[in-house]
Motif scaffolding. Structure first.
Motif, PDB file in Angstrom:
ATOM      1  N   GLU A  60       0.713  -1.387   0.097  1.00 30.00           N
ATOM      2  CA  GLU A  60      -0.104   0.063  -0.073  1.00 30.00           C
ATOM      3  C   GLU A  60       0.891   1.333   0.069  1.00 30.00           C
ATOM      4  O   GLU A  60       1.951   1.308   0.343  1.00 30.00           O
ATOM      5  CB  GLU A  60      -0.787   0.036   1.154  1.00 30.00           C
ATOM      6  CG  GLU A  60      -2.065  -1.108   1.278  1.00 30.00           C
ATOM      7  CD  GLU A  60      -2.675  -1.133   2.434  1.00 30.00           C
ATOM      8  OE1 GLU A  60      -3.929  -0.359   2.628  1.00 30.00           O
ATOM      9  OE2 GLU A  60      -2.344  -1.722   3.696  1.00 30.00           O
ATOM     10  N   ARG A 285      -9.660  -4.955   6.947  1.00 29.01           N
ATOM     11  CA  ARG A 285     -10.461  -4.121   7.553  1.00 29.01           C
ATOM     12  C   ARG A 285      -9.628  -3.310   8.422  1.00 29.01           C
ATOM     13  O   ARG A 285      -8.570  -3.215   8.515  1.00 29.01           O
ATOM     14  CB  ARG A 285     -11.218  -4.975   8.740  1.00 29.01           C
ATOM     15  CG  ARG A 285     -10.321  -5.586   9.678  1.00 29.01           C
ATOM     16  CD  ARG A 285     -11.037  -6.664  10.729  1.00 29.01           C
ATOM     17  NE  ARG A 285     -10.137  -7.128  11.708  1.00 29.01           N
ATOM     18  CZ  ARG A 285     -10.552  -8.184  12.632  1.00 29.01           C
ATOM     19  NH1 ARG A 285     -11.852  -8.534  12.704  1.00 29.01           N
ATOM     20  NH2 ARG A 285      -9.528  -8.687  13.142  1.00 29.01           N
ATOM     21  N   GLY A 286     -10.255  -1.936   8.875  1.00 27.19           N
ATOM     22  CA  GLY A 286      -9.527  -1.069   9.424  1.00 27.19           C
ATOM     23  C   GLY A 286      -8.684  -0.176   8.779  1.00 27.19           C
ATOM     24  O   GLY A 286      -8.617  -0.298   7.649  1.00 27.19           O
ATOM     25  N   ASP A 287      -7.806   0.653   9.367  1.00 27.21           N
ATOM     26  CA  ASP A 287      -6.814   1.726   8.751  1.00 27.21           C
ATOM     27  C   ASP A 287      -5.721   1.291   8.923  1.00 27.21           C
ATOM     28  O   ASP A 287      -5.122   0.501  10.105  1.00 27.21           O
ATOM     29  CB  ASP A 287      -7.137   3.228   9.213  1.00 27.21           C
ATOM     30  CG  ASP A 287      -8.483   3.648   9.035  1.00 27.21           C
ATOM     31  OD1 ASP A 287      -9.215   3.403   7.778  1.00 27.21           O
ATOM     32  OD2 ASP A 287      -9.266   4.391   9.793  1.00 27.21           O
ATOM     33  N   VAL A 288      -4.565   1.683   8.270  1.00 25.71           N
ATOM     34  CA  VAL A 288      -3.202   1.435   8.373  1.00 25.71           C
ATOM     35  C   VAL A 288      -2.756   2.226   9.700  1.00 25.71           C
ATOM     36  O   VAL A 288      -2.810   3.533   9.735  1.00 25.71           O
ATOM     37  CB  VAL A 288      -2.448   1.864   7.120  1.00 25.71           C
ATOM     38  CG1 VAL A 288      -0.735   1.794   7.318  1.00 25.71           C
ATOM     39  CG2 VAL A 288      -3.027   1.315   5.948  1.00 25.71           C
ATOM     40  N   SER A 290      -0.191   4.078  12.408  1.00 20.74           N
ATOM     41  CA  SER A 290       0.706   5.016  12.084  1.00 20.74           C
ATOM     42  C   SER A 290       2.290   4.455  12.068  1.00 20.74           C
ATOM     43  O   SER A 290       2.474   3.741  13.138  1.00 20.74           O
ATOM     44  CB  SER A 290       0.753   6.121  13.416  1.00 20.74           C
ATOM     45  OG  SER A 290       1.798   7.116  13.127  1.00 20.74           O
ATOM     46  N   ARG A 303      -5.567  -5.419  11.545  1.00 18.06           N
ATOM     47  CA  ARG A 303      -6.355  -5.471  10.647  1.00 18.06           C
ATOM     48  C   ARG A 303      -6.615  -7.086  10.051  1.00 18.06           C
ATOM     49  O   ARG A 303      -7.295  -7.248   9.047  1.00 18.06           O
ATOM     50  CB  ARG A 303      -5.876  -4.761   9.241  1.00 18.06           C
ATOM     51  CG  ARG A 303      -5.562  -3.434   9.824  1.00 18.06           C
ATOM     52  CD  ARG A 303      -4.701  -2.489   8.666  1.00 18.06           C
ATOM     53  NE  ARG A 303      -5.909  -2.218   7.555  1.00 18.06           N
ATOM     54  CZ  ARG A 303      -5.261  -1.703   6.446  1.00 18.06           C
ATOM     55  NH1 ARG A 303      -4.117  -1.584   6.141  1.00 18.06           N
ATOM     56  NH2 ARG A 303      -6.141  -1.311   5.487  1.00 18.06           N
TER      57      ARG A 303
END
Length: 341
Positions: A60, A285-288, A290, A303
Protein backbone atom coordinates in the motif's frame (compact mmCIF):
# COMPACT_ATOMS: atom_id res chain seq x y z
CA UNK A 1 -1.51 -6.98 -20.77
CA UNK A 2 -0.31 -8.78 -23.89
CA UNK A 3 3.20 -9.37 -25.14
CA UNK A 4 4.63 -9.79 -21.64
CA UNK A 5 8.43 -9.44 -21.71
CA UNK A 6 10.39 -12.64 -21.16
CA UNK A 7 12.42 -12.39 -17.98
CA UNK A 8 16.04 -13.51 -18.42
CA UNK A 9 17.43 -16.21 -16.18
CA UNK A 10 18.97 -14.75 -13.04
CA UNK A 11 22.53 -15.36 -11.92
CA UNK A 12 22.89 -16.99 -8.50
CA UNK A 13 25.45 -14.41 -7.39
CA UNK A 14 23.85 -11.56 -5.40
CA UNK A 15 24.27 -8.16 -7.02
CA UNK A 16 22.67 -6.28 -4.11
CA UNK A 17 22.29 -7.27 -0.47
CA UNK A 18 20.29 -5.21 2.01
CA UNK A 19 20.87 -6.23 5.62
CA UNK A 20 18.63 -5.05 8.48
CA UNK A 21 18.01 -1.70 6.81
CA UNK A 22 16.30 1.00 8.87
CA UNK A 23 15.42 4.46 7.59
CA UNK A 24 13.72 6.68 10.16
CA UNK A 25 12.58 10.29 9.86
CA UNK A 26 12.54 12.47 12.99
CA UNK A 27 9.28 14.05 14.15
CA UNK A 28 9.83 17.62 15.36
CA UNK A 29 7.56 19.62 17.63
CA UNK A 30 7.60 22.69 19.85
CA UNK A 31 9.14 26.11 19.32
CA UNK A 32 12.63 24.57 19.56
CA UNK A 33 11.81 21.82 17.01
CA UNK A 34 12.84 19.07 19.36
CA UNK A 35 12.70 15.48 18.17
CA UNK A 36 9.75 13.80 19.85
CA UNK A 37 9.61 10.59 17.83
CA UNK A 38 10.45 8.90 14.56
CA UNK A 39 8.56 7.81 11.46
CA UNK A 40 9.78 4.26 10.92
CA UNK A 41 9.48 4.27 7.14
CA UNK A 42 11.75 1.23 6.74
CA UNK A 43 12.18 -0.88 9.84
CA UNK A 44 14.64 -3.80 9.69
CA UNK A 45 14.39 -4.94 6.06
CA UNK A 46 16.71 -7.53 4.53
CA UNK A 47 16.61 -8.66 0.91
CA UNK A 48 18.85 -9.91 -1.87
CA UNK A 49 18.68 -9.17 -5.59
CA UNK A 50 20.52 -11.51 -7.95
CA UNK A 51 22.10 -10.33 -11.17
CA UNK A 52 19.67 -10.48 -14.10
CA UNK A 53 16.44 -10.76 -12.12
CA UNK A 54 13.58 -8.38 -11.42
CA UNK A 55 12.52 -8.22 -7.79
CA UNK A 56 9.06 -6.67 -7.48
CA UNK A 57 8.30 -4.73 -4.30
CA UNK A 58 4.60 -4.17 -3.68
CA UNK A 59 2.42 -2.77 -0.92
CA UNK A 60 0.00 0.00 0.00
CA UNK A 61 0.97 3.65 -0.37
CA UNK A 62 3.06 4.80 2.58
CA UNK A 63 4.42 1.36 3.49
CA UNK A 64 8.05 2.38 2.82
CA UNK A 65 8.61 0.95 -0.68
CA UNK A 66 9.99 4.11 -2.24
CA UNK A 67 12.10 4.81 0.84
CA UNK A 68 13.83 1.45 0.37
CA UNK A 69 14.56 2.32 -3.26
CA UNK A 70 15.83 5.79 -2.43
CA UNK A 71 17.95 4.43 0.42
CA UNK A 72 19.54 1.82 -1.87
CA UNK A 73 20.70 4.50 -4.33
CA UNK A 74 21.60 6.73 -1.35
CA UNK A 75 19.17 9.53 -2.08
CA UNK A 76 18.13 8.92 1.53
CA UNK A 77 20.61 8.22 4.31
CA UNK A 78 19.80 4.99 6.18
CA UNK A 79 19.54 5.13 9.95
CA UNK A 80 21.20 1.74 10.35
CA UNK A 81 21.86 -1.51 8.53
CA UNK A 82 24.02 -2.23 5.51
CA UNK A 83 23.67 -1.93 1.73
CA UNK A 84 26.13 -4.09 -0.17
CA UNK A 85 26.48 -3.55 -3.92
CA UNK A 86 28.74 -6.19 -5.46
CA UNK A 87 29.97 -6.96 -1.93
CA UNK A 88 30.98 -3.31 -1.46
CA UNK A 89 29.41 -1.55 1.52
CA UNK A 90 27.96 1.73 0.23
CA UNK A 91 25.88 2.53 3.32
CA UNK A 92 28.03 5.32 4.70
CA UNK A 93 29.95 6.43 1.63
CA UNK A 94 30.25 10.17 1.04
CA UNK A 95 28.93 11.87 -2.08
CA UNK A 96 32.40 11.86 -3.61
CA UNK A 97 32.96 8.20 -2.76
CA UNK A 98 29.60 7.32 -4.31
CA UNK A 99 30.38 8.94 -7.67
CA UNK A 100 31.87 5.81 -9.31
CA UNK A 101 29.00 3.73 -7.90
CA UNK A 102 26.37 6.05 -9.41
CA UNK A 103 27.21 4.86 -12.92
CA UNK A 104 26.31 1.26 -11.97
CA UNK A 105 23.32 2.00 -9.74
CA UNK A 106 20.50 4.16 -11.12
CA UNK A 107 16.86 5.07 -10.45
CA UNK A 108 13.79 5.80 -12.59
CA UNK A 109 11.33 8.11 -10.84
CA UNK A 110 7.54 7.92 -10.71
CA UNK A 111 6.95 11.42 -12.09
CA UNK A 112 9.14 11.92 -15.18
CA UNK A 113 8.13 15.55 -15.57
CA UNK A 114 9.32 16.77 -12.16
CA UNK A 115 12.60 14.83 -12.55
CA UNK A 116 13.41 16.53 -15.89
CA UNK A 117 14.67 20.11 -15.98
CA UNK A 118 11.99 21.96 -18.01
CA UNK A 119 14.49 24.62 -19.13
CA UNK A 120 16.77 22.17 -20.91
CA UNK A 121 16.30 20.35 -24.18
CA UNK A 122 16.22 16.58 -24.06
CA UNK A 123 19.60 16.35 -25.81
CA UNK A 124 21.12 18.47 -23.02
CA UNK A 125 19.52 16.32 -20.32
CA UNK A 126 20.86 13.13 -21.87
CA UNK A 127 24.31 14.64 -22.45
CA UNK A 128 24.84 15.50 -18.78
CA UNK A 129 25.77 11.96 -17.60
CA UNK A 130 28.42 11.64 -20.33
CA UNK A 131 29.93 15.01 -19.39
CA UNK A 132 29.72 14.71 -15.58
CA UNK A 133 31.15 11.20 -15.45
CA UNK A 134 33.42 11.46 -18.50
CA UNK A 135 31.73 8.49 -20.14
CA UNK A 136 32.36 9.63 -23.73
CA UNK A 137 34.41 12.09 -25.78
CA UNK A 138 32.63 15.35 -26.46
CA UNK A 139 32.50 14.69 -30.21
CA UNK A 140 30.84 11.30 -29.64
CA UNK A 141 28.09 12.54 -27.30
CA UNK A 142 25.49 13.53 -29.96
CA UNK A 143 25.68 10.04 -31.49
CA UNK A 144 25.38 8.45 -28.05
CA UNK A 145 22.33 10.60 -27.26
CA UNK A 146 20.72 9.64 -30.57
CA UNK A 147 21.32 5.97 -29.81
CA UNK A 148 19.71 6.36 -26.38
CA UNK A 149 16.59 7.90 -27.91
CA UNK A 150 16.33 5.03 -30.38
CA UNK A 151 16.74 2.46 -27.62
CA UNK A 152 13.71 3.86 -25.77
CA UNK A 153 11.57 4.17 -28.90
CA UNK A 154 11.91 7.90 -29.63
CA UNK A 155 13.17 9.45 -32.89
CA UNK A 156 16.71 10.84 -32.90
CA UNK A 157 15.48 14.32 -33.82
CA UNK A 158 13.33 14.58 -30.69
CA UNK A 159 16.38 15.61 -28.69
CA UNK A 160 15.86 19.22 -29.78
CA UNK A 161 12.52 19.44 -27.96
CA UNK A 162 11.78 20.38 -24.34
CA UNK A 163 10.19 17.97 -21.82
CA UNK A 164 6.80 19.74 -21.85
CA UNK A 165 6.48 18.96 -25.56
CA UNK A 166 6.23 15.22 -24.83
CA UNK A 167 3.39 13.09 -23.49
CA UNK A 168 3.63 11.41 -20.10
CA UNK A 169 4.68 8.08 -21.60
CA UNK A 170 7.30 9.75 -23.79
CA UNK A 171 8.69 11.65 -20.79
CA UNK A 172 9.03 8.38 -18.94
CA UNK A 173 10.97 7.01 -21.90
CA UNK A 174 13.31 9.99 -21.55
CA UNK A 175 13.72 9.21 -17.85
CA UNK A 176 14.58 5.61 -18.76
CA UNK A 177 17.04 6.83 -21.40
CA UNK A 178 18.80 8.99 -18.81
CA UNK A 179 19.05 6.05 -16.40
CA UNK A 180 20.56 3.66 -18.97
CA UNK A 181 22.98 6.32 -20.27
CA UNK A 182 25.29 5.37 -17.39
CA UNK A 183 25.29 1.71 -18.54
CA UNK A 184 24.21 0.61 -15.05
CA UNK A 185 23.93 -2.90 -13.67
CA UNK A 186 20.99 -2.27 -11.31
CA UNK A 187 18.08 0.13 -11.81
CA UNK A 188 15.56 0.97 -9.09
CA UNK A 189 12.23 1.53 -10.86
CA UNK A 190 10.25 3.65 -8.40
CA UNK A 191 6.63 3.23 -9.55
CA UNK A 192 7.56 4.10 -13.16
CA UNK A 193 4.12 3.33 -14.62
CA UNK A 194 1.68 4.32 -11.86
CA UNK A 195 0.96 7.75 -13.39
CA UNK A 196 0.35 6.39 -16.90
CA UNK A 197 -2.69 5.04 -18.74
CA UNK A 198 -3.01 1.26 -18.82
CA UNK A 199 -2.11 0.96 -22.52
CA UNK A 200 0.98 3.12 -22.00
CA UNK A 201 1.90 1.09 -18.90
CA UNK A 202 2.11 -2.03 -21.07
CA UNK A 203 4.39 -0.26 -23.54
CA UNK A 204 6.75 0.94 -20.81
CA UNK A 205 6.84 -2.48 -19.15
CA UNK A 206 7.63 -4.12 -22.49
CA UNK A 207 10.35 -1.52 -23.07
CA UNK A 208 11.89 -2.30 -19.66
CA UNK A 209 11.84 -6.01 -20.53
CA UNK A 210 13.50 -5.40 -23.90
CA UNK A 211 16.20 -3.23 -22.32
CA UNK A 212 16.78 -5.82 -19.60
CA UNK A 213 17.53 -8.49 -22.18
CA UNK A 214 19.60 -6.25 -24.46
CA UNK A 215 21.63 -4.46 -21.79
CA UNK A 216 21.69 -7.28 -19.18
CA UNK A 217 20.02 -5.13 -16.53
CA UNK A 218 18.77 -6.00 -13.06
CA UNK A 219 15.68 -4.28 -11.63
CA UNK A 220 14.12 -3.50 -8.29
CA UNK A 221 10.59 -2.75 -9.51
CA UNK A 222 8.46 -0.84 -6.99
CA UNK A 223 4.69 -0.47 -7.39
CA UNK A 224 1.51 -0.34 -5.32
CA UNK A 225 -0.45 -2.29 -7.94
CA UNK A 226 0.05 -6.03 -8.04
CA UNK A 227 -0.72 -6.21 -11.77
CA UNK A 228 2.42 -4.43 -13.03
CA UNK A 229 4.61 -6.24 -10.51
CA UNK A 230 3.17 -9.59 -11.56
CA UNK A 231 3.71 -8.72 -15.21
CA UNK A 232 7.44 -8.02 -15.08
CA UNK A 233 8.91 -9.60 -11.93
CA UNK A 234 10.87 -12.77 -11.30
CA UNK A 235 10.33 -12.70 -7.53
CA UNK A 236 7.97 -10.56 -5.45
CA UNK A 237 8.40 -9.06 -1.99
CA UNK A 238 5.26 -7.81 -0.20
CA UNK A 239 5.70 -4.91 2.21
CA UNK A 240 3.50 -3.65 5.03
CA UNK A 241 4.19 -0.79 7.43
CA UNK A 242 7.96 -0.73 6.99
CA UNK A 243 8.54 -4.49 6.90
CA UNK A 244 8.58 -7.25 4.31
CA UNK A 245 5.84 -9.73 5.23
CA UNK A 246 6.27 -12.22 2.37
CA UNK A 247 8.77 -12.92 -0.38
CA UNK A 248 8.98 -15.63 -2.99
CA UNK A 249 8.96 -16.72 -6.59
CA UNK A 250 6.17 -15.01 -8.52
CA UNK A 251 4.32 -18.16 -9.57
CA UNK A 252 4.48 -19.70 -6.09
CA UNK A 253 3.43 -16.49 -4.36
CA UNK A 254 0.37 -16.10 -6.57
CA UNK A 255 -0.52 -19.77 -6.39
CA UNK A 256 -0.15 -20.15 -2.63
CA UNK A 257 0.17 -16.86 -0.71
CA UNK A 258 1.07 -17.56 2.91
CA UNK A 259 0.46 -14.18 4.52
CA UNK A 260 -3.12 -12.84 4.91
CA UNK A 261 -2.03 -9.41 3.68
CA UNK A 262 -0.66 -10.93 0.48
CA UNK A 263 -3.94 -12.78 -0.04
CA UNK A 264 -5.83 -9.49 0.36
CA UNK A 265 -3.61 -7.76 -2.21
CA UNK A 266 -4.22 -10.59 -4.66
CA UNK A 267 -7.96 -10.36 -4.08
CA UNK A 268 -7.80 -6.73 -5.15
CA UNK A 269 -6.29 -7.70 -8.51
CA UNK A 270 -9.07 -8.37 -11.05
CA UNK A 271 -8.41 -11.61 -12.98
CA UNK A 272 -9.57 -12.06 -16.60
CA UNK A 273 -12.21 -14.55 -15.46
CA UNK A 274 -14.52 -13.05 -12.77
CA UNK A 275 -15.44 -16.56 -11.59
CA UNK A 276 -11.80 -17.20 -10.66
CA UNK A 277 -11.76 -14.72 -7.78
CA UNK A 278 -14.25 -16.50 -5.55
CA UNK A 279 -11.86 -19.04 -3.98
CA UNK A 280 -10.24 -18.08 -0.68
CA UNK A 281 -11.34 -14.45 -0.80
CA UNK A 282 -10.77 -12.41 2.37
CA UNK A 283 -11.31 -8.72 3.04
CA UNK A 284 -9.16 -6.16 4.85
CA UNK A 285 -10.54 -4.10 7.72
CA UNK A 286 -9.55 -0.97 9.62
CA UNK A 287 -6.96 1.67 8.75
CA UNK A 288 -3.19 1.46 8.38
CA UNK A 289 -1.57 2.21 11.78
CA UNK A 290 0.83 5.12 12.15
CA UNK A 291 4.45 4.32 11.25
CA UNK A 292 5.40 6.53 14.21
CA UNK A 293 3.65 4.18 16.62
CA UNK A 294 3.45 0.74 14.94
CA UNK A 295 1.52 -2.01 16.73
CA UNK A 296 3.33 -4.49 18.95
CA UNK A 297 3.76 -8.05 17.73
CA UNK A 298 2.73 -8.58 14.14
CA UNK A 299 2.15 -5.18 12.57
CA UNK A 300 -0.77 -6.52 10.57
CA UNK A 301 -2.65 -7.93 13.56
CA UNK A 302 -4.92 -4.85 13.90
CA UNK A 303 -6.41 -5.59 10.46
CA UNK A 304 -5.97 -9.36 10.12
CA UNK A 305 -9.13 -11.55 10.02
CA UNK A 306 -7.13 -14.48 11.43
CA UNK A 307 -5.55 -12.68 14.40
CA UNK A 308 -4.79 -14.67 17.59
CA UNK A 309 -3.34 -13.70 20.95
CA UNK A 310 0.23 -14.59 19.92
CA UNK A 311 0.02 -12.16 16.99
CA UNK A 312 -0.57 -9.24 19.35
CA UNK A 313 2.51 -9.84 21.48
CA UNK A 314 5.22 -11.59 19.43
CA UNK A 315 6.65 -10.32 16.15
CA UNK A 316 6.84 -13.12 13.58
CA UNK A 317 10.22 -13.49 11.84
CA UNK A 318 10.62 -13.64 8.07
CA UNK A 319 12.20 -17.00 7.33
CA UNK A 320 15.19 -17.60 5.07
CA UNK A 321 13.46 -20.12 2.79
CA UNK A 322 12.78 -19.36 -0.88
CA UNK A 323 9.10 -18.66 -0.18
CA UNK A 324 8.91 -17.07 3.27
CA UNK A 325 6.19 -15.26 5.19
CA UNK A 326 6.38 -13.31 8.45
CA UNK A 327 3.29 -14.94 9.94
CA UNK A 328 2.77 -17.12 13.03
CA UNK A 329 -0.12 -18.96 11.34
CA UNK A 330 0.57 -18.91 7.58
CA UNK A 331 -2.21 -19.78 5.16
CA UNK A 332 -1.92 -23.12 3.40
CA UNK A 333 -4.79 -23.14 0.91
CA UNK A 334 -4.25 -22.09 -2.73
CA UNK A 335 -5.48 -18.66 -3.77
CA UNK A 336 -7.54 -19.87 -6.71
CA UNK A 337 -6.17 -16.98 -8.77
CA UNK A 338 -4.68 -17.47 -12.25
CA UNK A 339 -0.91 -17.12 -12.72
CA UNK A 340 0.54 -15.50 -15.81
CA UNK A 341 2.79 -17.92 -17.63
Amino acid sequence: MSGRPEVPAADDAPLLQVEHLKTYYPVKSGIFSRTTGFIRAVDDVSLTIRKGETLGLVGESGCGKSTIGRSIVRLENPTSGRILFRDEDITTKTRRQLKPVRTRLQIIFQDPYSSLNPRKRVSELLSEPFIAHKLADKKDIPARVGRLLELVGLPRGSGNRFPHEFSGGQRQRIGIARAISFEPELIVCDEPVSALDVSIQAQILNLLGDLQRELKLTYLFIAHGIGAVKYISTRIAVMYLGKIVEIGNKEELFRNPKHPYTRILLNAYPPPDPEARSAGRILIRGDVPSPEHPPSGCRFHTRCPYVRDLCRTAEPPLGAEAHAAACHFPLDEPSGLPVLK
